[in-house]
Motif scaffolding. Structure first.
Motif, short mmCIF file in Angstrom:
data_model
loop_
_atom_site.label_atom_id
_atom_site.label_comp_id
_atom_site.label_asym_id
_atom_site.label_seq_id
_atom_site.Cartn_x
_atom_site.Cartn_y
_atom_site.Cartn_z
N SER A 68 0.85 -1.18 0.00
CA SER A 68 0.00 0.00 0.00
C SER A 68 0.89 1.24 0.00
O SER A 68 1.91 1.27 0.68
CB SER A 68 -0.90 0.03 1.23
N ASN A 220 -13.30 -1.41 -3.49
CA ASN A 220 -13.40 -1.25 -2.05
C ASN A 220 -12.05 -1.34 -1.36
O ASN A 220 -11.83 -0.70 -0.32
CB ASN A 220 -14.35 -2.30 -1.46
N ALA A 221 -11.14 -2.14 -1.91
CA ALA A 221 -9.83 -2.29 -1.28
C ALA A 221 -9.11 -0.95 -1.18
O ALA A 221 -8.47 -0.64 -0.17
CB ALA A 221 -8.98 -3.28 -2.07
N GLU A 223 -10.57 2.06 -1.09
CA GLU A 223 -11.27 2.90 -0.13
C GLU A 223 -10.91 2.51 1.30
O GLU A 223 -10.80 3.37 2.18
CB GLU A 223 -12.77 2.79 -0.37
N GLN A 224 -10.73 1.22 1.54
CA GLN A 224 -10.37 0.77 2.88
C GLN A 224 -8.99 1.25 3.28
O GLN A 224 -8.72 1.48 4.46
CB GLN A 224 -10.45 -0.76 2.93
N GLU A 225 -8.09 1.43 2.31
CA GLU A 225 -6.74 1.88 2.61
C GLU A 225 -6.73 3.27 3.25
O GLU A 225 -5.90 3.56 4.11
CB GLU A 225 -5.88 1.89 1.34
N ARG A 227 -9.41 4.78 4.70
CA ARG A 227 -10.49 5.00 5.68
C ARG A 227 -9.96 5.39 7.05
O ARG A 227 -10.46 6.32 7.68
CB ARG A 227 -11.36 3.74 5.79
N MET A 228 -8.94 4.68 7.55
CA MET A 228 -8.46 4.97 8.89
C MET A 228 -7.79 6.34 8.97
O MET A 228 -7.93 7.05 9.97
CB MET A 228 -7.49 3.89 9.36
#
Length: 233
Positions: A68, A220-221, A223-225, A227-228
């Motif tokens: 990432s 979605n993968a 977007e999840q990266e 999100r936090m």
């Protein structure tokens, strides 16, 4: 981790200072991650707005199953993407939403996120169902059903393309829905027509997951990266 393991609480200022100090020694690490990204067959991309140093900043993400890369920049578009250093030289499949600047990188193949388009199609359905206007939403429902049918078909044969006959049938359903779609007048109708035209023009990019098992159904993968980072700011 230090607080939990050693019962030594650390202030936010200490954590910030340690983070800033560690960041000065990441040049080689970031270079290696970037090279891995450029060589990957599929990379997910996304971006979101953040506040940094009192100003609007854009957090860009690029990710694979193993790596990432998060990249903060004052700009959102191609200037930032070029500075990030992946898309200008990327020749694999870039997975992203339908935001136009991604498409300027013609050296890559493109796969569009089906989660995004399903939300857009649902918005069409919800609006016109509330008005009991069947003619203006059935096309959106038909496309959504076809996409989800292909998603289920792909899940039944992981690691393999969807059966060509099934793909051809659902593709025909999508094309037919676009051709037969009727839209209301005004600004909303213009928006719905643009959605239908994009689906028709980019159908191969929306259905790439059905022909290439390495390509995900959604983005979605990516977007999840981010999100936090978005939550924690």
């Amino acid at each position: 981790a230090i607080s939990e393991l050693f019962d030594i609480p650390l202030s936010h200022g200490t954590v910030g200072a340690v983070t800033a100090r560690a960041a000065t020694d990441l040049t080689e690490c970031l270079a290696q991650i970037t090279e891995h990204m450029k060589a990957a067959p599929v990379v997910n991309f996304d971006e979101t707005g953040l506040r940094a140093a009192g100003r609007l900043t854009w957090l860009h993400s690029a990710s694979t199953r193993r790596y990432s890369l998060l990249f903060a920049h004052r700009r959102r578009g191609t200037v930032a993407m070029n500075d990030m250093g992946i898309l200008p030289d990327y020749a694999g499949t870039a997975v992203h939403d339908a935001w136009a600047p991604y498409d300027t990188y013609t050296g890559a193949a493109h796969s569009l996120c089906n989660a995004h388009v399903l939300r857009e199609l649902q918005a069409v359905t919800d609006h016109h169902q509330a008005e009991n206007n069947t003619d203006s939403w059935c096309w959106a429902d038909q496309i959504a059903f076809a996409l989800l049918s292909l998603h289920r078909a792909a899940a039944k044969t992981p690691g393999q393309p969807v059966d060509p006959d099934i793909l051809a049938t659902q593709r025909h359903i999508i094309r037919s829905a676009v051709i037969l779609a009727t839209h209301p007048e005004g600004k909303l109708g213009k928006k719905h027509r643009a959605l239908a035209r994009r689906i028709n023009r980019r159908i191969d990019d929306y259905l790439k997951f059905a022909t290439d098992p390495n390509v995900p159904f959604t983005n979605n993968a990516a977007e999840q990266e981010i999100r936090m980072a978005k939550i924690r700011q």
